[in-house]
Design a protein around this motif. Structure first.
Motif, PDB file in Angstrom:
ATOM      1  N   SER A   1      33.503  64.724  48.836  1.00 45.06           N
ATOM      2  CA  SER A   1      34.617  65.282  48.071  1.00 45.06           C
ATOM      3  C   SER A   1      34.855  64.548  46.763  1.00 45.06           C
ATOM      4  CB  SER A   1      35.899  65.244  48.915  1.00 45.06           C
ATOM      5  OG  SER A   1      36.295  63.908  49.170  1.00 45.06           O
ATOM      6  N   CYS A   2      34.068  63.521  46.500  1.00 45.80           N
ATOM      7  CA  CYS A   2      34.168  62.705  45.287  1.00 45.80           C
ATOM      8  C   CYS A   2      35.433  61.854  45.259  1.00 45.80           C
ATOM      9  CB  CYS A   2      34.114  63.585  44.028  1.00 45.80           C
ATOM     10  SG  CYS A   2      32.578  64.504  43.861  1.00 45.80           S
ATOM     11  N   LEU A   3      36.132  61.738  46.383  1.00 48.36           N
ATOM     12  CA  LEU A   3      37.313  60.886  46.422  1.00 48.36           C
ATOM     13  C   LEU A   3      36.955  59.430  46.168  1.00 48.36           C
ATOM     14  CD1 LEU A   3      40.316  60.374  46.963  1.00 48.36           C
ATOM     15  CD2 LEU A   3      39.779  60.300  49.417  1.00 48.36           C
ATOM     16  N   SER A   4      35.831  58.977  46.710  1.00 49.45           N
ATOM     17  CA  SER A   4      35.437  57.590  46.526  1.00 49.45           C
ATOM     18  C   SER A   4      35.104  57.299  45.066  1.00 49.45           C
ATOM     19  CB  SER A   4      34.237  57.269  47.429  1.00 49.45           C
ATOM     20  OG  SER A   4      33.182  58.178  47.182  1.00 49.45           O
ATOM     21  N   GLU A   5      34.417  58.218  44.396  1.00 48.97           N
ATOM     22  CA  GLU A   5      34.090  58.005  42.992  1.00 48.97           C
ATOM     23  C   GLU A   5      35.353  58.070  42.126  1.00 48.97           C
ATOM     24  OE1 GLU A   5      31.025  60.523  41.600  1.00 48.97           O
ATOM     25  OE2 GLU A   5      29.491  59.697  42.936  1.00 48.97           O
TER      26      GLU A   5
ATOM     27  N   LEU B   1      36.699  55.070  39.715  1.00 52.36           N
ATOM     28  CA  LEU B   1      36.936  55.245  38.289  1.00 52.36           C
ATOM     29  C   LEU B   1      38.331  54.791  37.867  1.00 52.36           C
ATOM     30  CD1 LEU B   1      35.234  58.705  37.661  1.00 52.36           C
ATOM     31  CD2 LEU B   1      34.502  56.491  36.768  1.00 52.36           C
ATOM     32  N   GLN B   2      39.270  54.780  38.812  1.00 52.64           N
ATOM     33  CA  GLN B   2      40.625  54.346  38.467  1.00 52.64           C
ATOM     34  C   GLN B   2      40.675  52.863  38.119  1.00 52.64           C
ATOM     35  OE1 GLN B   2      42.637  57.013  38.118  1.00 52.64           O
ATOM     36  NE2 GLN B   2      40.755  57.987  38.831  1.00 52.64           N
ATOM     37  N   PHE B   3      39.667  52.111  38.529  1.00 52.83           N
ATOM     38  CA  PHE B   3      39.653  50.692  38.222  1.00 52.83           C
ATOM     39  C   PHE B   3      39.485  50.423  36.724  1.00 52.83           C
ATOM     40  CE2 PHE B   3      37.995  49.931  42.737  1.00 52.83           C
ATOM     41  CZ  PHE B   3      39.274  49.647  43.185  1.00 52.83           C
ATOM     42  N   ILE B   4      38.952  51.408  35.995  1.00 49.76           N
ATOM     43  CA  ILE B   4      38.735  51.205  34.572  1.00 49.76           C
ATOM     44  C   ILE B   4      40.061  50.979  33.847  1.00 49.76           C
ATOM     45  CG2 ILE B   4      37.799  52.290  32.481  1.00 49.76           C
ATOM     46  CD1 ILE B   4      35.774  53.700  34.194  1.00 49.76           C
TER      47      ILE B   4
ATOM     48  N   ALA C   1      29.947  50.302  48.949  1.00 51.82           N
ATOM     49  CA  ALA C   1      29.260  49.442  47.977  1.00 51.82           C
ATOM     50  C   ALA C   1      28.485  50.270  46.951  1.00 51.82           C
ATOM     51  CB  ALA C   1      28.322  48.485  48.704  1.00 51.82           C
ATOM     52  N   ASN C   2      27.810  51.316  47.408  1.00 50.42           N
ATOM     53  CA  ASN C   2      27.016  52.134  46.491  1.00 50.42           C
ATOM     54  C   ASN C   2      27.875  52.802  45.427  1.00 50.42           C
ATOM     55  OD1 ASN C   2      24.620  51.519  47.777  1.00 50.42           O
ATOM     56  ND2 ASN C   2      24.640  53.344  49.073  1.00 50.42           N
ATOM     57  N   ILE C   3      29.086  53.182  45.788  1.00 49.42           N
ATOM     58  CA  ILE C   3      29.952  53.858  44.828  1.00 49.42           C
ATOM     59  C   ILE C   3      30.674  52.854  43.935  1.00 49.42           C
ATOM     60  CG2 ILE C   3      31.985  55.322  44.584  1.00 49.42           C
ATOM     61  CD1 ILE C   3      29.479  56.815  45.433  1.00 49.42           C
ATOM     62  N   MET C   4      31.179  51.787  44.511  1.00 51.81           N
ATOM     63  CA  MET C   4      32.035  50.856  43.781  1.00 51.81           C
ATOM     64  C   MET C   4      31.266  49.971  42.803  1.00 51.81           C
ATOM     65  SD  MET C   4      35.226  51.228  44.654  1.00 51.81           S
ATOM     66  CE  MET C   4      36.333  51.788  45.958  1.00 51.81           C
ATOM     67  N   LEU C   5      30.134  49.444  43.210  1.00 54.36           N
ATOM     68  CA  LEU C   5      29.474  48.403  42.422  1.00 54.36           C
ATOM     69  C   LEU C   5      29.055  48.858  41.017  1.00 54.36           C
ATOM     70  CD1 LEU C   5      27.377  46.466  45.092  1.00 54.36           C
ATOM     71  CD2 LEU C   5      29.687  46.030  44.245  1.00 54.36           C
ATOM     72  N   PRO C   6      28.447  50.041  40.850  1.00 52.81           N
ATOM     73  CA  PRO C   6      28.104  50.431  39.475  1.00 52.81           C
ATOM     74  C   PRO C   6      29.333  50.568  38.574  1.00 52.81           C
ATOM     75  CG  PRO C   6      26.896  51.758  41.068  1.00 52.81           C
ATOM     76  CD  PRO C   6      27.926  51.010  41.835  1.00 52.81           C
TER      77      PRO C   6
ATOM     78  N   LEU D   1      33.106  40.353  39.593  1.00 49.43           N
ATOM     79  CA  LEU D   1      33.760  41.403  40.369  1.00 49.43           C
ATOM     80  C   LEU D   1      32.866  41.964  41.473  1.00 49.43           C
ATOM     81  CD1 LEU D   1      35.465  43.442  37.485  1.00 49.43           C
ATOM     82  CD2 LEU D   1      36.447  41.606  38.869  1.00 49.43           C
ATOM     83  N   MET D   2      31.577  42.014  41.228  1.00 47.30           N
ATOM     84  CA  MET D   2      30.669  42.681  42.168  1.00 47.30           C
ATOM     85  C   MET D   2      30.437  41.867  43.436  1.00 47.30           C
ATOM     86  SD  MET D   2      27.935  44.131  39.377  1.00 47.30           S
ATOM     87  CE  MET D   2      26.872  44.888  40.592  1.00 47.30           C
ATOM     88  N   VAL D   3      30.320  40.544  43.298  1.00 48.30           N
ATOM     89  CA  VAL D   3      30.068  39.720  44.485  1.00 48.30           C
ATOM     90  C   VAL D   3      31.255  39.748  45.455  1.00 48.30           C
ATOM     91  CG1 VAL D   3      29.638  37.374  45.307  1.00 48.30           C
ATOM     92  CG2 VAL D   3      28.364  38.259  43.348  1.00 48.30           C
ATOM     93  N   PRO D   4      32.496  39.514  44.991  1.00 46.75           N
ATOM     94  CA  PRO D   4      33.620  39.616  45.931  1.00 46.75           C
ATOM     95  C   PRO D   4      33.787  41.020  46.508  1.00 46.75           C
ATOM     96  CG  PRO D   4      34.269  38.435  43.954  1.00 46.75           C
ATOM     97  CD  PRO D   4      32.932  39.024  43.677  1.00 46.75           C
TER      98      PRO D   4
END
Length: 243
Positions: free
Chosen positions: A98-102, A106-109, A140-145, A161-164
């Motif tokens: 549903s693209c909720l994770s993406e 994106l809200q982190f920007i 991890a696959n969605i968040m890290l990039p 940010l990526m390691v934690p």
């Protein structure tokens, strides 16, 4: 049953060992990817329904009982656990499809204007609680990039940010659907979901605090996470959803 257990392990090990062609490539040369670990498990379970539990008496008309029968399955298999894990996988797939994770990533920007430690706290906490209802790998696959792109945009080392966030993907302590071990414990019926939440939330808080303190101390002094990255562009990513 010991023979079936040994056969199961051997079939798993040599299905696709990578260093030489596995038996799956021999059985289905052009469609070896169709044979997975679940295929092997189902094959062994089916054989338990077929193989006799004792030496057959060919002179008797009485059927020899199999190693496993359906009445035993209905009374001893934890169907609640199967439905619980299955529901967790469905929720994880729904969040991803549903693209909720993406969208959430994106809200982190919008956090660019905050201090780095505050950004780290928000991201680590969010990832730790999101992974309670989604799989660790998909989170991890969605968040890290997205985190890599955001870190470079604000002048931070992406690994800061990526390691934690990667470590927080494993902080699934609260919900039964978070990980199979949680579901196994919950299936025994001696614990309620609120019991797991009460214990798990304190573990989440401790782990989040630990990874943040480790990042801003050891991470900065030993790995130089407070310095801009020298690993080149880590933000190359393509999202599958259009917002």
């Amino acid at each position: 049953r010991r023979v079936h257990g040994v056969a199961l392990v051997l079939l798993w090990m040599f299905r696709d060992p990578k260093i030489f062609p596995g038996w799956s490539q021999v059985v289905l040369p052009s469609n070896a990817s169709y044979i997975r670990d679940g295929t092997v498990a189902m094959l062994i379970v089916f054989s338990l329904f077929v193989c006799p539990s004792q030496k057959p008496d060919f002179h008797s008309r009485k059927a020899t009982p199999a190693l496993l029968d359906w009445p035993y399955m209905t009374h001893h298999v934890s169907w609640e656990l199967i439905l619980l894990l299955g529901g967790g996988y469905v929720i994880a797939t729904g969040v991803q499809e549903s693209c909720l994770s993406e969208w959430l990533a994106l809200q982190f920007i919008s956090l660019k204007s905050l201090p780095p430690v505050v950004i780290l706290l928000i991201i680590t906490t969010t990832v730790a609680f999101v992974t309670e209802i989604t799989s660790n790998t998909s989170t991890a696959n969605i968040m890290l990039p997205i985190l890599a792109q955001m870190a470079e945009g604000v002048g931070l080392n992406p690994l800061y940010l990526m390691v934690p966030a990667t470590m927080a993907c494993s902080y699934a302590f609260m919900m039964p659907i978070a990980t199979p071990p949680n579901a196994v414990v919950f299936s025994y019926g001696s614990l309620k979901m609120m019991d797991m939440i009460k214990a798990g939330i304190f573990m989440n808080i401790i782990c989040i605090a630990t990874v943040i303190m480790t990042t801003v101390t050891i991470g900065n002094s030993v790995f130089g996470l407070n310095e801009p990255s020298t690993f080149g562009n880590l933000s190359g990513t393509s999202l599958s959803c259009n917002f």
